[in-house]
Design an enzyme around this catalytic site. Structure first.
Site, PDB file in Angstrom:
ATOM      1  CE1 TYR A   1      -3.914  -2.068   5.231  1.00 57.23           C
ATOM      2  CE2 TYR A   1      -3.359   0.171   4.571  1.00 57.23           C
ATOM      3  CZ  TYR A   1      -3.758  -1.114   4.240  1.00 57.23           C
ATOM      4  OH  TYR A   1      -3.993  -1.440   2.933  1.00 57.23           O
TER       5      TYR A   1
ATOM      6  CB  SER B   1      -0.907   0.015   1.235  1.00 59.62           C
ATOM      7  OG  SER B   1      -1.620   1.228   1.337  1.00 59.62           O
TER       8      SER B   1
END
Length: 246
Positions: A154, A141
């Site tokens: 995350y 990501s």
């Protein structure tokens, strides 16, 4: 495209980037072996791919269970005789400040986003070694590239995977293994639906997704591009995001 006739396993294949990747690769001649927890969606996807003339198989996979990853690899071998690529796409996100102490959410992200990738490596790497070739593609990501509040854990899991693949790359300079980390930005997927409890943060995240999100097929094309390279060429890192993303 050299993806033709490759056997490619994909985790998190029931929706979003995983589903788009399965459809895209199958349409270019790859045999796709699909894993996810929602078997009803997997079965429907397999039916649609095969009805269009493609090759596909599926099995229920929870990436937190090492046996499920072995079942995915075993299905590829049983149905198609080999495994050329594992796309480790399954992932979850929990967005909140660290001071919310979402310990359960932190643990879930580590289990899926980090341990899930390790379980895939453990299942696929022996097959790649025996074959003399293989390719690990992980979906990470841009959250790991630009650190922002509310996404610390995350982003940490995604950067952990990026680090794992770089170390594995350096351990695998014998030409057998290729590794690729794909870093998507805002993509229109279901990831955000279960990521945020705070109503204000959820509304902002959904607005960002609506304003900026690109179609998951764009990421599927990036994955195909990395796979499509000659055997002696490795795309180590590839970032794909909306042109208007800051």
């Amino acid at each position: 495209m050299t993806v033709q006739d490759k056997v490619i396993a994909i985790t998190g294949a029931s929706s979003g980037i995983g589903e788009a990747t399965a459809r895209h690769l199958a349409s270019h001649g790859a045999a796709v072996v699909l894993g996810a927890r929602r078997t009803d969606r997997l079965d429907q996807l397999v039916q649609e791919i095969t009805a269009a003339g493609g090759r596909a198989a599926a099995v229920r996979v929870d990436v937190t269970d090492p046996d499920d990853l072995r079942s995915l690899v075993d299905l590829a071998l049983a149905r198609f005789g080999r495994l050329d690529v594992l796309v480790a796409n399954a992932g979850i996100s929990r967005i909140s400040p660290i001071t919310d102490f979402d310990v359960e959410g932190w643990s879930a992200m580590v289990d899926v986003n980090v341990k899930g990738v390790l379980h895939g490596i453990a299942a696929a790497l022996p097959v790649f070694r025996a074959q003399g070739s293989g390719h690990l593609v992980t979906v990470v990501s841009t959250s790991g590239l630009k650190i922002v509040p509310t996404q610390a854990v995350y982003a940490g899991t995604k950067n952990a995977v990026r680090t794992l693949l770089e170390a594995l790359r350096q351990e695998s300079t014998d030409g057998v293994l290729r590794t690729t980390s794909i870093s998507p930005g805002y993509v229109r997927t279901e990831l955000i639906d279960s990521a945020v409890d705070d109503p204000q943060l959820r509304a902002q995240a959904k607005q960002n997704m609506s304003d900026l999100g690109i179609d998951p097929t764009a990421v599927a094309r990036a994955i195909a591009f990395a796979i499509d390279q000659p055997d002696d060429v490795e795309i180590g890192d590839l970032t794909i995001r909306p042109t208007r993303q800051g």
